[in-house]
Design a protein around this motif. Structure first.
Motif, PDB file in Angstrom:
ATOM      1  N   ALA A 192     -50.133  33.195  16.180  1.00  0.00           N
ATOM      2  CA  ALA A 192     -49.108  34.075  16.754  1.00  0.00           C
ATOM      3  C   ALA A 192     -47.914  34.122  15.809  1.00  0.00           C
ATOM      4  O   ALA A 192     -47.578  33.127  15.152  1.00  0.00           O
ATOM      5  CB  ALA A 192     -48.688  33.559  18.124  1.00  0.00           C
ATOM      6  N   LYS A 193     -47.270  35.270  15.751  1.00  0.00           N
ATOM      7  CA  LYS A 193     -46.186  35.485  14.793  1.00  0.00           C
ATOM      8  C   LYS A 193     -44.827  35.046  15.321  1.00  0.00           C
ATOM      9  O   LYS A 193     -43.816  35.193  14.629  1.00  0.00           O
ATOM     10  CB  LYS A 193     -46.136  36.965  14.405  1.00  0.00           C
ATOM     11  N   GLY A 194     -44.790  34.522  16.525  1.00  0.00           N
ATOM     12  CA  GLY A 194     -43.498  34.111  17.074  1.00  0.00           C
ATOM     13  C   GLY A 194     -42.763  35.273  17.707  1.00  0.00           C
ATOM     14  O   GLY A 194     -43.296  36.366  17.870  1.00  0.00           O
ATOM     15  N   TRP A 195     -41.512  35.044  18.057  1.00  0.00           N
ATOM     16  CA  TRP A 195     -40.728  36.035  18.777  1.00  0.00           C
ATOM     17  C   TRP A 195     -40.059  37.007  17.807  1.00  0.00           C
ATOM     18  O   TRP A 195     -39.744  36.658  16.669  1.00  0.00           O
ATOM     19  CB  TRP A 195     -39.650  35.364  19.615  1.00  0.00           C
ATOM     20  N   THR A 196     -39.826  38.216  18.270  1.00  0.00           N
ATOM     21  CA  THR A 196     -39.081  39.228  17.523  1.00  0.00           C
ATOM     22  C   THR A 196     -37.780  39.504  18.268  1.00  0.00           C
ATOM     23  O   THR A 196     -37.796  39.762  19.473  1.00  0.00           O
ATOM     24  CB  THR A 196     -39.903  40.530  17.392  1.00  0.00           C
ATOM     25  N   TRP A 197     -36.660  39.450  17.560  1.00  0.00           N
ATOM     26  CA  TRP A 197     -35.343  39.572  18.179  1.00  0.00           C
ATOM     27  C   TRP A 197     -34.713  40.916  17.847  1.00  0.00           C
ATOM     28  O   TRP A 197     -34.879  41.439  16.748  1.00  0.00           O
ATOM     29  CB  TRP A 197     -34.432  38.444  17.703  1.00  0.00           C
ATOM     30  N   HIS A 198     -33.939  41.437  18.783  1.00  0.00           N
ATOM     31  CA  HIS A 198     -33.245  42.716  18.647  1.00  0.00           C
ATOM     32  C   HIS A 198     -31.822  42.548  19.179  1.00  0.00           C
ATOM     33  O   HIS A 198     -31.625  42.009  20.266  1.00  0.00           O
ATOM     34  CB  HIS A 198     -33.998  43.792  19.446  1.00  0.00           C
ATOM     35  N   ASP A 316     -42.409  39.345  22.619  1.00  0.00           N
ATOM     36  CA  ASP A 316     -43.560  38.452  22.451  1.00  0.00           C
ATOM     37  C   ASP A 316     -43.288  37.044  22.959  1.00  0.00           C
ATOM     38  O   ASP A 316     -43.848  36.069  22.448  1.00  0.00           O
ATOM     39  CB  ASP A 316     -44.029  38.412  20.990  1.00  0.00           C
ATOM     40  N   VAL A 317     -42.441  36.946  23.989  1.00  0.00           N
ATOM     41  CA  VAL A 317     -42.255  35.664  24.668  1.00  0.00           C
ATOM     42  C   VAL A 317     -43.534  35.372  25.452  1.00  0.00           C
ATOM     43  O   VAL A 317     -44.163  36.265  26.012  1.00  0.00           O
ATOM     44  CB  VAL A 317     -41.029  35.715  25.599  1.00  0.00           C
ATOM     45  N   ASP A 318     -43.918  34.122  25.506  1.00  0.00           N
ATOM     46  CA  ASP A 318     -45.192  33.736  26.120  1.00  0.00           C
ATOM     47  C   ASP A 318     -45.017  33.575  27.631  1.00  0.00           C
ATOM     48  O   ASP A 318     -45.074  32.479  28.188  1.00  0.00           O
ATOM     49  CB  ASP A 318     -45.701  32.443  25.483  1.00  0.00           C
ATOM     50  N   LEU A 319     -44.820  34.712  28.289  1.00  0.00           N
ATOM     51  CA  LEU A 319     -44.674  34.718  29.740  1.00  0.00           C
ATOM     52  C   LEU A 319     -45.593  35.780  30.317  1.00  0.00           C
ATOM     53  O   LEU A 319     -45.942  36.747  29.660  1.00  0.00           O
ATOM     54  CB  LEU A 319     -43.215  34.975  30.145  1.00  0.00           C
ATOM     55  N   GLY A 320     -46.000  35.575  31.561  1.00  0.00           N
ATOM     56  CA  GLY A 320     -46.866  36.543  32.226  1.00  0.00           C
ATOM     57  C   GLY A 320     -48.324  36.356  31.878  1.00  0.00           C
ATOM     58  O   GLY A 320     -48.843  35.234  31.896  1.00  0.00           O
ATOM     59  N   HIS A 321     -49.014  37.437  31.521  1.00  0.00           N
ATOM     60  CA  HIS A 321     -50.454  37.417  31.273  1.00  0.00           C
ATOM     61  C   HIS A 321     -50.744  36.952  29.843  1.00  0.00           C
ATOM     62  O   HIS A 321     -51.344  37.665  29.040  1.00  0.00           O
ATOM     63  CB  HIS A 321     -51.058  38.795  31.529  1.00  0.00           C
ATOM     64  N   THR A 322     -50.282  35.758  29.530  1.00  0.00           N
ATOM     65  CA  THR A 322     -50.433  35.211  28.184  1.00  0.00           C
ATOM     66  C   THR A 322     -51.107  33.848  28.257  1.00  0.00           C
ATOM     67  O   THR A 322     -51.089  33.182  29.293  1.00  0.00           O
ATOM     68  CB  THR A 322     -49.062  35.049  27.507  1.00  0.00           C
TER      69      THR A 322
END
Length: 347
Positions: A192-198, A316-322
């Motif tokens: 996994a590429k980790g989180w993307t921030w905006h 891409d936070v690991d929450l929900g259907h992950t």
């Protein structure tokens, strides 16, 4: 609105309810369900208690509401777990006794279609927990994922801040539950590429609101989002999509409607779950899964640009259907530290 209160937590040895407020899928797939029950007992030290509709397909909304009432009213029950999601929990909500639920607060743990009940409890002033169904996360083939287990354990048994950690690998592809061989080994994961921030230029703290995007769209259509939009000001929004895999255009349309309602701009920060990008109906390869996630991210950014241009977002936070899956407190405190690229929840 005053800050929601956190119901008292269970302790090892306590009895917990295991309910099917949506679909009674334990009746069709006993293997992951029994595995989840065993892990509740052996790995978390809790004693699961079933109710009449827990293993019943086609239970009426009134029957499922009665089980919820019984579980919340029982002083021996210290938490309530959903077995899995579904698609019609919205029909249960009108049969719930708000005063009973408010008078007997319990931690409720579930996600997907359980967004209905989690947001209902949120409106009653109670914190619930988005994540960790009995059949999926606790019934995961092979073993519980350590990130999932750590987050659930903290949510169940501790109070205070917990830092969410980006997964180094994640998975989308599931084996069929009707095949016993599915449970011989853990699911395959990919890097996994980790989180993307905006807009990650500040720190945002606030109580959380959100859940599964498709369910929220239904609640909006049914006019079940009852709080005035202004009461959401300063809250942290979290969203995720299901194995139904809505098109990027549909995600944009839902968020656009939230924007037209004046809702989207109320949230100074958004946590967007890693999109579920594989299903038995859409068995995408690695490249197609990456493209699906990218297109969804662009759809969210488009809606934010039009309706909430200053909102900070973490993708891409690991929450929900992950897989793995992190538990998010619904109504609980979230701190999003943009400059440090860190996220903390309060369980």
């Amino acid at each position: 609105m005053t800050d929601p209160r956190y119901p008292a937590k269970p302790r090892p040895g306590d009895r917990v309810a295991v309910l099917s407020p949506s679909a009674g899928l334990p009746a069709l797939f006993p293997q992951p369900y029994e595995l989840g029950l065993r892990r509740l007992r052996e790995e978390f030290g809790l004693e699961p208690v079933e109710y009449p509709t827990t293993r019943k397909m086609g239970a009426s909304p009134q029957e499922r509401a009665a089980d919820l009432h019984a579980a919340f009213a029982d002083p021996e029950i210290k938490a309530v777990f959903a077995t899995i999601g579904g698609d019609d929990q919205i029909t249960v909500l009108p049969h719930l006794d708000a005063e009973l639920l408010r008078a007997h607060p319990k931690p409720f743990i579930g996600y997907s279609d359980n967004t209905n009940l989690l947001l209902h409890l949120r409106d009653l002033g109670l914190v619930g927990y988005h994540g960790s169904s009995v059949m999926v996360e606790l019934g995961r083939p092979g073993a519980l994922h350590p990130l999932t287990a750590g987050s659930l354990r903290a949510a169940l048994f501790t109070s205070g801040e917990y830092e969410l950690t980006a997964a180094g690998a994640s998975g989308d592809v599931n084996g069929p539950w009707e095949d016993p061989r599915t449970f011989d080994a853990e699911p395959d994961l990919e890097p996994a590429k980790g989180w993307t921030w905006h807009n990650a230029d500040r720190v945002v703290q606030g109580n959380s609101w959100g859940g599964n995007l498709e369910i929220i769209s239904w609640l909006l259509m049914a006019d079940r989002i009852v709080r005035p939009v202004e009461e959401h000001a300063g809250e942290v929004l979290f969203l995720e999509t299901s194995e139904d895999m809505p098109r990027a255009q549909d995600v944009y349309w839902i968020l656009r409607s939230m924007g037209e309602r004046g809702l989207l701009r109320q949230f100074p920060a958004l946590l967007m779950g890693r999109a579920k990008s594989w299903s038995f109906e859409k068995p995408f390869d690695t490249e197609s899964r990456e493209r699906y996630r990218h297109e969804q991210r662009e759809a969210v950014l488009r809606a934010l640009g039009e309706y909430a241009p200053d909102t900070m977002a973490v993708f891409d936070v690991d929450l929900g259907h992950t897989d793995p899956q992190l538990v998010i407190p619904v109504g609980g405190r979230i701190r999003v530290d943009g400059p440090a690229r860190r996220v903390f929840v309060t369980y």
